[in-house]
Write an enzyme that holds these catalytic residues in place. Sequence first.
Site, short mmCIF file in Angstrom:
data_model
loop_
_atom_site.label_atom_id
_atom_site.label_comp_id
_atom_site.label_asym_id
_atom_site.label_seq_id
_atom_site.Cartn_x
_atom_site.Cartn_y
_atom_site.Cartn_z
N GLY A 82 0.77 -1.40 -0.24
CA GLY A 82 0.03 -0.01 0.57
C GLY A 82 0.91 0.82 0.26
N GLY A 83 0.38 2.26 0.28
CA GLY A 83 0.61 3.74 0.33
C GLY A 83 1.94 4.09 1.07
N GLY A 85 3.47 1.14 3.17
CA GLY A 85 4.68 -0.29 3.20
C GLY A 85 3.88 -1.10 2.75
N VAL A 87 2.84 -5.97 3.04
CA VAL A 87 1.92 -6.44 3.96
C VAL A 87 2.10 -7.35 3.41
CG1 VAL A 87 -0.36 -7.13 5.11
CG2 VAL A 87 -0.09 -5.01 4.89
N ASP A 247 -9.81 5.67 7.30
CA ASP A 247 -9.62 5.28 6.00
C ASP A 247 -10.45 4.29 5.94
OD1 ASP A 247 -8.84 5.02 3.76
OD2 ASP A 247 -7.12 4.00 3.75
P1 ATP Z 1 -3.81 1.03 1.40
O1 ATP Z 1 -2.59 1.79 0.78
O2 ATP Z 1 -4.03 0.71 0.80
O3 ATP Z 1 -4.23 1.95 2.67
P2 ATP Z 1 -1.31 0.00 3.57
O4 ATP Z 1 -0.83 0.09 3.34
O5 ATP Z 1 -2.51 1.40 4.29
O6 ATP Z 1 -2.85 0.10 2.17
P3 ATP Z 1 -2.63 -1.80 4.66
O7 ATP Z 1 -4.61 -1.44 3.67
O8 ATP Z 1 -3.16 -2.51 6.30
O9 ATP Z 1 -1.81 -1.16 4.53
O10 ATP Z 1 -2.45 -3.11 4.22
C1 ATP Z 1 -2.57 -4.03 2.73
C2 ATP Z 1 -3.47 -4.57 2.37
O11 ATP Z 1 -2.84 -5.99 2.73
C3 ATP Z 1 -5.05 -5.02 2.32
O12 ATP Z 1 -5.68 -4.34 1.83
C4 ATP Z 1 -5.26 -6.31 2.82
O13 ATP Z 1 -5.72 -7.05 1.83
C5 ATP Z 1 -3.78 -6.70 3.37
N1 ATP Z 1 -3.77 -6.78 5.01
C6 ATP Z 1 -3.69 -6.80 5.87
N2 ATP Z 1 -3.75 -7.06 6.77
C7 ATP Z 1 -4.00 -7.69 7.10
C8 ATP Z 1 -4.20 -8.84 7.61
N3 ATP Z 1 -3.73 -8.60 8.61
N4 ATP Z 1 -4.48 -10.12 7.40
C9 ATP Z 1 -4.78 -10.94 6.30
N5 ATP Z 1 -3.78 -9.17 5.18
C10 ATP Z 1 -4.20 -8.28 5.25
MG MG Z 2 -5.05 0.05 3.05
#
Ligand code: ATP
Ligand code: MG
Length: 393
Positions: A82-83, A85, A87, A247
């Site tokens: 995502g934006g 980091g 996961v 969000d």
């Molecule tokens: P975004 O830019 O989409 O907001 P982000 O970097 O903020 O992403 P997260 O939304 O926490 O990070 O996680 C990105 C993606 O990883 C989620 O949309 C989901 O698909 C997956 N993910 C995150 N946490 C989990 C979890 N606990 N179990 C399974 N998949 C997860």
């Molecule tokens: Mg997210």
Amino acid sequence: MTAGQIAKNTNQERKSVKKMLYNLLGTGKVEKLDEKVWKLAGSGKEVLESGNRVFAENLTDKPESGLSFLRHFDLVKELGEGGYGWVSQVKHKLDGKFYAMKIVDYDQEAECEVKALADCNHPNIVRYSTAWTEVFDLNTLGNRSTSEQSYSQTNSEEESSASASIGDLSLESESESEPKSRGTNSREGGSCLFIQMEFCEKGTLSNWLIDRNFGKSQKTREDALQVFQQVICGVEYIHSKGLIHRDLKPDNILFTNDNCVKIGDFGLVTSVTNRNGGLMKRTKGKGTPSYMSPEQDQNQRDYDEKADIFPLGLICFELLWKISTGYERGKIWPDLRNQVFPTEFSKAYSSENKLISKMLSKTPQKRPAAAEIARYIKTFLLSETSVCNQKTV
Ligand code: ATP
Ligand code: MG
């Protein structure tokens, strides 16, 4: 000073200067004033010499420092980038269990995500395990994903659908999203924050919507309301803690194997009030535009937890109403944000229409609180079944 300026003054590479600065965070020798600007306790030279020493000591004392993550976990599958980091699904080498590991650049804002998650203990919030920091280079994971066996392949259709994206059905796009990056030091081997949490095997609500919209799985009105009720229970709890998620969107709502709904991504969480009880002045322009409340979208700075109710109205609609093409979504979505519903929807779901319309009020005070919504759904919309945390997806 920026890392670039320090690098120039001290005749070093910007990349190594950034590493040093992040290593010195928390020692009192450096302070990060904003995204780019650093305040140094002494001259740049002194600070960097000491930073180099700390870095060298770390490497000498712990030859495998920077690899503690990979010492304890096997990588299974990337879940999302995502934006903020990266996961991934990981397997703990000792306990043999699967977890989701989120790796973000380490800074004070990243700490907020951990603190909020650690503070939450609710069946509809992703369960937090632990967090730590270490110097890490995300690029090493990129290499591993193609070369290492531990990065095993997806082994079921279910898993591959979990990594799907809402694709052309979504109004959301990289360019539309507010750039959420808090820096890129993790890609260059800077300090990273590792957040270990429960792994939600069944993917996101975006996946649920894709499956439903493309007819792969049949969902009833009750299925949709059961999911929504669980989301509301989670949000009610977040608000009861004095927090705003900021969000809420299908990508940040997850499902476990036993079909329990979990709210995740606390990357933008903030508290409702400051220590004196007044409304907090919020950082401007954060969130995801197509789901963002008007007050958040217009960069107003003193919104409250009702900013979370607006996206929930949109999510409730999406749960109930099948949108089959990006074109259709492009037509429906702007109207919906202005409380204008497709006629067929209003006919088929008149009670829900009234509720969602209130949730989408332009005036935040007119939107019902999460607790009221939960009560309404339980009493009127799902009266024939008991609700919170029911497993019927
Ligand atoms: P975004 O830019 O989409 O907001 P982000 O970097 O903020 O992403 P997260 O939304 O926490 O990070 O996680 C990105 C993606 O990883 C989620 O949309 C989901 O698909 C997956 N993910 C995150 N946490 C989990 C979890 N606990 N179990 C399974 N998949 C997860
Ligand atoms: Mg997210």
